[in-house]
Scaffold this active site. Sequence first.
Site, PDB file in Angstrom:
ATOM      1  CG  LEU A   1       8.237  75.413 121.406  1.00 45.42           C
ATOM      2  CD1 LEU A   1       8.780  74.282 122.505  1.00 45.42           C
ATOM      3  CD2 LEU A   1       6.673  75.384 121.607  1.00 45.42           C
TER       4      LEU A   1
ATOM      5  CB  ILE B   1       5.415  71.078 113.306  1.00 47.82           C
ATOM      6  CG1 ILE B   1       6.053  70.376 114.602  1.00 47.82           C
ATOM      7  CG2 ILE B   1       6.614  70.797 112.083  1.00 47.82           C
ATOM      8  CD1 ILE B   1       6.001  68.936 114.368  1.00 47.82           C
TER       9      ILE B   1
ATOM     10  CE  LYS C   1      -4.133  65.961 112.282  1.00 49.05           C
ATOM     11  NZ  LYS C   1      -3.370  66.924 113.090  1.00 49.05           N
TER      12      LYS C   1
HETATM   13  P1  FAD Z   1      12.867  72.811 122.068  1.00 49.16           P
HETATM   14  O1  FAD Z   1      12.436  71.677 121.510  1.00 49.16           O
HETATM   15  O2  FAD Z   1      12.649  73.103 123.255  1.00 49.16           O
HETATM   16  O3  FAD Z   1      14.505  72.845 121.569  1.00 49.16           O
HETATM   17  C1  FAD Z   1      15.228  73.846 122.302  1.00 49.16           C
HETATM   18  C2  FAD Z   1      16.863  73.676 121.817  1.00 49.16           C
HETATM   19  O4  FAD Z   1      17.451  74.629 122.277  1.00 49.16           O
HETATM   20  C3  FAD Z   1      17.465  72.599 122.589  1.00 49.16           C
HETATM   21  O5  FAD Z   1      17.830  71.984 121.297  1.00 49.16           O
HETATM   22  C4  FAD Z   1      18.160  72.826 123.696  1.00 49.16           C
HETATM   23  O6  FAD Z   1      19.361  72.028 123.600  1.00 49.16           O
HETATM   24  C5  FAD Z   1      18.773  74.317 122.955  1.00 49.16           C
HETATM   25  N1  FAD Z   1      19.086  75.275 123.877  1.00 49.16           N
HETATM   26  C6  FAD Z   1      18.339  75.830 124.750  1.00 49.16           C
HETATM   27  N2  FAD Z   1      19.093  76.653 125.583  1.00 49.16           N
HETATM   28  C7  FAD Z   1      20.347  76.454 125.075  1.00 49.16           C
HETATM   29  C8  FAD Z   1      21.608  77.130 125.402  1.00 49.16           C
HETATM   30  N3  FAD Z   1      21.775  77.886 126.433  1.00 49.16           N
HETATM   31  N4  FAD Z   1      22.823  76.509 124.867  1.00 49.16           N
HETATM   32  C9  FAD Z   1      22.638  75.805 123.693  1.00 49.16           C
HETATM   33  N5  FAD Z   1      21.342  75.355 123.341  1.00 49.16           N
HETATM   34  C10 FAD Z   1      20.399  75.398 123.981  1.00 49.16           C
HETATM   35  N6  FAD Z   1       3.551  71.072 117.570  1.00 49.16           N
HETATM   36  C11 FAD Z   1       2.959  70.406 116.510  1.00 49.16           C
HETATM   37  O7  FAD Z   1       3.039  70.796 115.370  1.00 49.16           O
HETATM   38  N7  FAD Z   1       2.095  69.190 116.810  1.00 49.16           N
HETATM   39  C12 FAD Z   1       1.882  68.811 117.784  1.00 49.16           C
HETATM   40  O8  FAD Z   1       1.132  67.722 118.117  1.00 49.16           O
HETATM   41  C13 FAD Z   1       2.649  69.308 119.010  1.00 49.16           C
HETATM   42  N8  FAD Z   1       2.474  68.950 120.312  1.00 49.16           N
HETATM   43  C14 FAD Z   1       2.954  69.707 121.204  1.00 49.16           C
HETATM   44  C15 FAD Z   1       2.780  69.235 122.619  1.00 49.16           C
HETATM   45  C16 FAD Z   1       3.060  70.031 123.904  1.00 49.16           C
HETATM   46  C17 FAD Z   1       2.910  69.894 125.142  1.00 49.16           C
HETATM   47  C18 FAD Z   1       4.080  71.299 123.570  1.00 49.16           C
HETATM   48  C19 FAD Z   1       4.832  71.796 124.686  1.00 49.16           C
HETATM   49  C20 FAD Z   1       4.495  71.460 122.252  1.00 49.16           C
HETATM   50  C21 FAD Z   1       3.831  70.681 120.916  1.00 49.16           C
HETATM   51  N9  FAD Z   1       4.132  71.010 119.883  1.00 49.16           N
HETATM   52  C22 FAD Z   1       3.297  70.367 118.862  1.00 49.16           C
HETATM   53  C23 FAD Z   1       5.025  72.159 119.571  1.00 49.16           C
HETATM   54  C24 FAD Z   1       6.510  71.462 119.160  1.00 49.16           C
HETATM   55  O9  FAD Z   1       6.913  70.542 120.036  1.00 49.16           O
HETATM   56  C25 FAD Z   1       7.485  72.484 118.785  1.00 49.16           C
HETATM   57  O10 FAD Z   1       6.898  73.266 118.058  1.00 49.16           O
HETATM   58  C26 FAD Z   1       8.755  71.812 118.704  1.00 49.16           C
HETATM   59  O11 FAD Z   1       9.157  70.779 119.276  1.00 49.16           O
HETATM   60  C27 FAD Z   1       9.655  72.916 118.437  1.00 49.16           C
HETATM   61  O12 FAD Z   1      10.332  73.257 119.596  1.00 49.16           O
HETATM   62  P2  FAD Z   1      11.775  74.225 119.768  1.00 49.16           P
HETATM   63  O13 FAD Z   1      12.688  73.289 118.684  1.00 49.16           O
HETATM   64  O14 FAD Z   1      11.133  75.492 119.287  1.00 49.16           O
HETATM   65  O15 FAD Z   1      12.184  73.864 121.153  1.00 49.16           O
END
Ligand code: FAD
Length: 508
Positions: free
Chosen positions: A341, A354, A80
């Site tokens: 998130l 990210i 990119k």
């Molecule tokens: P999640 O992916 O939601 O993971 C949560 C984890 O917690 C999962 O493993 C789940 O199983 C676990 N969990 C939750 N509750 C429990 C429980 N009670 N017991 C056990 N486990 C549990 N970022 C970028 O940098 N570039 C992009 O282009 C981009 N596009 C995006 C587009 C959208 C629409 C969205 C919403 C986000 C985007 N992001 C982007 C952000 C990116 O997707 C997130 O920053 C990244 O995926 C991190 O997510 P996370 O790991 O915080 O949460």
Amino acid sequence: MNKQTPIKSVVIVGGGTAGWMAAAALARILQNKIAIRLVESDDIGSVGVGESTIPMMRVFNDALGINEDEFVRETRATFKLGIEFLDWGREGERYLHSFGRFGQDQGTVEFFQYWLRAYQAGLAPALDRYSINRMAAMANKFMRPAPPERGNSPLADIVYAFHLDAGLYARYLRTYAEARGVVRTEGKVVQVRQRSMDGFVEALVMENGDEIKGDLFLDCSGFRGLLIEETLKTGFEDWSHWLPCDRAWAVPCELAAGLKDELLPYTRAQARPAGWQWRIGLQHRTGNGHVFSSRHMSEDEAASILLNSLDGKPLADPKLLRFTAGKRSKTWNKNVVAVGLSSGFIEPLESTSIYLIQATVSSLVKFFPDAGFDQADIDEFNRQADFEVERIRDFIILHYHATTRADTPFWDHVRTMAVPDNVRRKLDLYKAHGRSVRENNELFSETAWQQVMHGQGIQARGHDPLADLLDERQLLGFLGDIENVVRKCVDYMPGHKEFIHAIWQAKR
Ligand code: FAD
């Protein structure tokens, strides 16, 4: 006398991108001296989107000692060079916000100022012509920057990030982290036990009754914020009055026939009546999403806009994600650090989530606690986290606010809304002489702000008077030389697809 008690165990709740990035980085840094456990639930799953990144990701990969070619193969990544914005400032207009610099500064005068002077006089073509990143992106070309031993080559100015498959990336990091001692537990956390004296988190209670104890907890549980919010009730700062988009439909599709030969080295962000749509080409598919404001458009209408504008056949049902733009009041509260998130969300317009995971983890390493959890460390960590995320928020707000569009209630709202003082100040400064100032370590550079302001039609009244010290002949010679060098460099570069093909060939 030193009475410090060390942290003996770190527990990470969540196995999305945030959880596995944190696990991989801490495994590398803590080198098995502190136990790391990651808990994730297959039933709950992860967000599974997040495909576009910024160049800082390379710093993260390098710190982990990841081989970049292997990473590109394993995550089906493409390269990119920037983001193309369509219809933002005005319908029918486009510009590219590219990484890297433009031309060459001369002493204290930025290149942008020489160009602006010539442009205002009708003597210079578009800014594109002076950036290798931009010209290469438009020609679908790519190569890594020339190494320093090749001398002062302008090809050293190439700056890049990746588009990647977020699911494959998490899997790749999981392998990395487990190989370095991280212990993964699959299962659902159903209860969180807190210490009675101070409310610190003591243990997670799993669905099967097991207890997982820890000293330091990383909340990577996604939007819900299982520890930081549901348990510690930390609070949330809502920014939806500036960033009204609160939904996204996401769907992958097949690469369009023509695009199989033309992998685009940039993200496309097309403005829509109540938000915008992303298009991200990976090696094996295209990621698409429509981010929109549910106050201004129904979910059904938003889904149909997305599905009617795909390049190829959808590869899954569209997935709806609901969110509120904003941040947790404290990223670090007691012995819980929110990563990903769970710490808040700014929509993905400049692909910063990210990066924020990476920034939070590196800041945690900088302020790594002992078991006494000194509040001074926590306060400084939170102060820096707030600065980082607020400046990113402001840059995103700029994209909406700097528009002449009044064709829908959504665009009329963002065009006329009151913006944070910092955005107003930056706009006023730019409108005076095209200047931009980067404060402390804010993520987006002067050039980034200038590109978006110019790209979205903000006019500077003047330019840096010191750019007038060159006479017109010197100025045009200087600009012409840079334009020629950029053109020659881009001619020399291989195609983006060819470059990725070579990475696969090298494996055989
Ligand atoms: P999640 O992916 O939601 O993971 C949560 C984890 O917690 C999962 O493993 C789940 O199983 C676990 N969990 C939750 N509750 C429990 C429980 N009670 N017991 C056990 N486990 C549990 N970022 C970028 O940098 N570039 C992009 O282009 C981009 N596009 C995006 C587009 C959208 C629409 C969205 C919403 C986000 C985007 N992001 C982007 C952000 C990116 O997707 C997130 O920053 C990244 O995926 C991190 O997510 P996370 O790991 O915080 O949460």
